[in-house]
Structures are given as C-alpha cells and as structure tokens.
Design a protein around this motif. Structure first.
Motif, PDB file in Angstrom:
ATOM      1  N   ARG A 152      -5.051   7.958  -2.104  1.00  0.00           N
ATOM      2  CA  ARG A 152      -3.477   8.037  -2.652  1.00  0.00           C
ATOM      3  C   ARG A 152      -4.409   8.299  -4.387  1.00  0.00           C
ATOM      4  NH1 ARG A 152      -1.218   2.435  -2.292  1.00  0.00           N
ATOM      5  NH2 ARG A 152       0.719   3.600  -3.820  1.00  0.00           N
ATOM      6  N   GLU A 192      -7.054   3.683  -1.101  1.00  0.00           N
ATOM      7  CA  GLU A 192      -7.018   4.101  -2.958  1.00  0.00           C
ATOM      8  C   GLU A 192      -7.472   5.510  -2.881  1.00  0.00           C
ATOM      9  OE1 GLU A 192      -8.746   0.507  -4.335  1.00  0.00           O
ATOM     10  OE2 GLU A 192      -6.920  -0.646  -4.758  1.00  0.00           O
ATOM     11  N   ALA A 228      -0.024  14.305   1.363  1.00  0.00           N
ATOM     12  CA  ALA A 228      -1.713  14.354   0.902  1.00  0.00           C
ATOM     13  C   ALA A 228      -2.866  13.945   2.332  1.00  0.00           C
ATOM     14  CB  ALA A 228      -1.840  13.003   0.777  1.00  0.00           C
ATOM     15  N   THR A 259       0.910  -1.027  -0.096  1.00  0.00           N
ATOM     16  CA  THR A 259       0.157  -0.073  -0.268  1.00  0.00           C
ATOM     17  C   THR A 259       0.951   1.396  -0.136  1.00  0.00           C
ATOM     18  OG1 THR A 259      -0.230   0.036   2.314  1.00  0.00           O
ATOM     19  CG2 THR A 259      -1.806  -1.142   0.905  1.00  0.00           C
ATOM     20  N   ILE A 263       1.577   7.204   2.688  1.00  0.00           N
ATOM     21  CA  ILE A 263       0.100   8.164   2.495  1.00  0.00           C
ATOM     22  C   ILE A 263       1.036   9.466   2.658  1.00  0.00           C
ATOM     23  CG2 ILE A 263      -1.913   9.082   2.814  1.00  0.00           C
ATOM     24  CD1 ILE A 263      -3.010   6.815   2.946  1.00  0.00           C
ATOM     25  N   THR A 264       1.682  10.230   2.576  1.00  0.00           N
ATOM     26  CA  THR A 264       2.390  11.274   2.401  1.00  0.00           C
ATOM     27  C   THR A 264       1.718  12.200   3.072  1.00  0.00           C
ATOM     28  OG1 THR A 264       2.077  12.642   0.345  1.00  0.00           O
ATOM     29  CG2 THR A 264       3.582  11.001  -0.465  1.00  0.00           C
TER      30      THR A 264
END
Length: 509
Positions: A379, A376, A27, A20, A23-24
C-alpha cells in the motif's frame, strides 16, 4: 513446536484484519496473460506461522500463493488424523485447536474466492529471482517426480523446524523414536510408539509428549531431562511477563503427577539396551556441562525411547537465498530479522521457528505481523488504522521472544554431551559414520571444522544432507554450532534429474 498451552491466542480471530483496508486490484493485479499468474505474495509452509500470514494477507485483498509439502495445512504442530481413521474429535489430541479451526475457516473462504491458491503436496526446492519477482520451484506428484514453477512478487518463508538429536550408544536401535515423532504418530496416526515409553532429552516439548502418551494409555516410567527447570528463575522479569508459560508448567506438572510419571532432571539416557529392539535404557546423572558422572547409571526397563533435544530452525531455502543468520541462544543458527520480520534479502520475510524456536503462540503472532508488514509495503503507507494492531503484535512478539531466548539458554546442550558417544556410536546414520571416525578426522587427519570432517568422512552427505547429524558433527569437530554459518545448498530437498532438466528450460519458468 514446543508450545502446548490451551490458551487461544489473540491471532485466532476469524474476522479480517482490522484497519488494513482492501488492497486495490490496480496495486496487485494478477497478470492473466502470463503462463503462470504472478501472486502478490508466496508463503512457503502452511504451519501456524504460514497459515496466519496467508489468511491475514488475503483478508486485506492480496493474492496469496500458499505452498506446503504436506497434504493438509497445520504443519507439525496441528497434525490432524488421516480421514480414513475416522477420528471424531481430533481436537482432543491438540492444544489451542480453536486457533487452528479459525485459521482453516478463513483459509477455506479465501480458497473459495480464489484469493488464496493453496498448493498442498508441493515441496519447494529452490527460489530464484526473476526480474523483480521470485520464481519458486517445487516438486510434487508421486515420489516428487513432477515439477512446478510459480511466481510471486514477494516471499514469506515459514518452513518451521526439525528435531535435534544427540547420538549415544544404541540410539539407532528399533524402538528409539524422536520425541516430536512420537507425538506426531499419536496425533496423525492415532497410534502409540510403544506401551512402556521413556521420554528423554531436553526442553519443554518433553513434558507435552509425556503427558500426551500417558493420557493415550502408555506407561511412562520416567521423563528424563538433561537440564533443570529451576534455571528459569534466573530471569524473573521474563517469567512475570509470560504468566501463561508458568500456568502451562504447573498444568504439566500436575498431569505428570496424576499419571505417575517420574521427572528426572540433570540426567540423560546414555545407552540403549536390546538386540532386535529396545529393552531398556541407562540413565546417568550429568554435571553442569552434561558430562555423565561415573557410577550414576541406572537401568530403566522399557520397550520404547522417545528422545529429542529441542528443535532446530529449517533454513535451507532462506540460506540458499543469502539471508543472514545469527547464533541462537540454544546453539542453533536462526534467521536475522528486523522488527517487521524482514530478512536481510529485500522482498523476503520470515516468521515462526525460522527466526528461532519459540512455539505456536509466537509463530501465530509473527505470521500475522509479517503479513501486515507486506501489506504496508504494497500500500505504500506506514501506520494508519492498523497501527494499534501492529503495535500490540510487536509488544507481544518482544515479550515472547525474550522467553524463547531464555528457554533456549536453559536447554542448550552442554559441551560435555559428546562424552555420551563412544567410538562405535553412529553419528551420521545415512553414511554410517561413527564418532570414532569423526574424532580421527579431527585428531589425526587435521580437520579443523565440520566441513573438512564432511569431506574426509562423508558425514552429512547422505539422504538427509546433515539435517539430522549436522549439529552433532559440528560439536564433535570442536567448532561449536552457534558460530557456524549453515551450509548453503542449491537444493532444499531431493529432486529428480528430469525435474532439474525441465527447470533449466526458460520456457518452463
């Protein structure tokens, strides 16, 4: 939940979600200047589905807000004994404890880093849209007299289920407890509800309850099942696709025989005897519609009755948001979900029993799958390195959901059960409304649905707001349950006026 298998589901991994990616922060950055930081995802409910969702999302770098009314994670299924009881092996009272241990270990790591904010003792009473975010209002503190307002960009509902009861003469007598309640007493309190316990109702949970009570030292003279397990044979392909369920049934059957628990199928407890508490029950044979056959009643002496007819999804929050429901195979409404566990309301997902009663394995899989769907979306990428894992989870979900539908159909209450309740049988315990009063409202006052019955009799207007009696009132009103839309309530639990007043002040949100 009805599951009690000892197999460890594949969702009990202690490693992160493969493929996966993180996640930054760009974001999903938390707005530190806001009065209440906005989480990337709010999960309501810390049972198996909620835990699996929360840790899966946090593994991928999402900031998660996990709220639960209980003081400890695990939900109704994983109920650990209170610390003061000194239990040294709580896993002895549970099945699949390794899965729970893995989830709580991951939860602990993410709490330490601040990735998950786990707010125990927070009961969410409503959720409202605030711009592009969701604001969750909860009550907490002593007797729920303190309010809290928290915000998140996305919402995942994993509120579990409640036990379904079908009223009959004597079911309000002391010594009558819910089947799930009896198991909860044993798991969390290390106490038996009685010494000689008849277990009755319908559904596979009864077997697990009877075995647990017998192993703990209770005498269980009978397990009274209104349906019959041979009915599962009408779907051989579904059974073949779920071999773990067959093994589970065989293990339970062997344990019942070992403890000399007598299974009585196509029968029901139709009366409870006693003055101050339970002294015995009458068990009657049923026809295929669950009507008691005259002359078949026999008495079984006992000091406790543990009774329940399956579980019903807890949908208050979801229905309040406008999420659509469907009629479940067991006669109860469940949330309408797509393959990614999205509800019909954008930005809201659900997992576990809210989508239909299916058990702990299915709840764990759906929790993880829903979290992957959220990831999802965050991202903005579909598939990728996690596609194989998502595909495997979806296949497992389809297989287990098929069994859940079969289970619901087999154990769905037949229409003839209403014959168990005589005119004096209390249906709504909160408002003391009898079956006779409901029948009068329908037959003489012209009530054509359960809502009109509610207005004429106050059935469902008490403290539980129809959560206990709602199914029975619908059935007695003649409208059935599967086709009805659940009542939409502004409040999912009792809320003090002081909390409501503070919630109405925009500065507090």
């Amino acid at each position: 939940m009805p599951d009690s298998t000892t197999e460890t589901p594949e969702t009990a991994r202690t490693a992160g979600v493969p493929g996966t990616g993180e996640i930054t922060e760009a974001a999903e950055a938390v707005d530190a200047a806001a009065p209440h930081p906005v989480a990337g995802l709010a999960v309501v409910g810390a049972g198996p589905a909620g835990l699996a969702a929360a840790v899966t999302a946090a593994d991928a770098g999402l900031d998660v807000l996990l709220l639960d009314a209980a003081d400890a994670p695990g939900g109704q299924y994983y109920r650990a004994p209170a610390a003061g009881l000194g239990a040294t092996r709580p896993e002895a009272l549970h099945h699949g404890w390794a899965a729970f241990a893995g989830l709580t270990a991951r939860l602990g790591r993410h709490r330490a880093t601040g990735r998950i904010r786990h707010l125990a003792g927070h009961q969410v009473w409503t959720v409202v849209r605030t711009g592009t975010d969701w604001t969750l209002h909860a009550v907490t503190g002593t007797e729920g007299r303190t309010g809290a307002a928290l915000r998140a960009r996305r919402l995942l509902i994993a509120t579990g289920a409640t036990e379904r009861q079908l009223p009959f003469p004597g079911w309000t007598l002391p010594g009558v407890v819910g089947a799930a309640g009896a198991q909860a007493m044993l798991k969390s309190g290390l106490v038996l509800p009685g010494r000689r316990v008849v277990v009755a109702g319908s559904g596979p949970l009864l077997q697990a309850v009877a075995v647990s009570l017998a192993r703990a030292g209770a005498r269980v003279p009978a397990l009274v099942e209104a349906s019959g397990y041979p009915a599962y044979a009408r779907a051989p392909l579904v059974l073949a696709a779920n071999p773990g369920r067959l093994r589970e049934g065989l293990r339970h059957g062997a344990a019942l025989a070992r403890h000399r628990v007598r299974p009585l199928t196509h029968r029901a407890v139709t009366a409870v005897h006693g003055t101050d508490r339970v002294e015995g029950v009458t068990v009657s044979r049923l026809d295929r519609d669950w009507r008691p056959l005259p002359g078949t009643g026999r008495r079984i002496d006992c000091d406790t009755l543990a009774v329940g007819h399956g579980l019903v999804p807890q949908l208050d929050l979801a229905v309040g948001l406008g999420c659509a429901t469907r009629g479940g195979a067991d006669g109860s409404p469940a949330l309408e979900l797509d393959a990614e566990l999205r509800t019909t309301v954008p930005g809201v997902w659900a997992a576990g029993e809210t989508g239909g009663i299916g058990g702990v394995h299915l709840a764990l899989i759906e929790g993880e799958l829903a979290a992957l769907s959220v990831i999802e979306e965050v991202r903005g990428i579909r598939g990728g390195r996690g596609a194989d894992r998502t595909g495997a989870l979806r296949r497992s979900r389809r297989r287990m959901r098929a069994f859940a539908e079969l289970m619901g159909a087999v154990h769905r209450p037949g229409p003839g059960w209403t014959a168990w309740a005589d005119a004096d049988t209390e249906v709504c315990r909160c408002e003391e409304v009898t079956a006779g009063a409901i029948r009068t409202a329908v037959g003489e006052l012209g009530a054509g649905d359960h809502r009109t019955v509610k207005l004429l009799t106050r059935a469902g207007m008490g403290w539980c707001q129809g959560r206990t009696c709602g199914f029975a009132v619908r059935e007695l009103a003649g409208g059935g349950s599967g086709s009805d839309t659940p009542d939409r309530r502004a409040l999912a639990c009792p809320v003090p006026l002081s909390v409501l007043a503070r919630a109405a002040d925009p500065e507090n949100t």
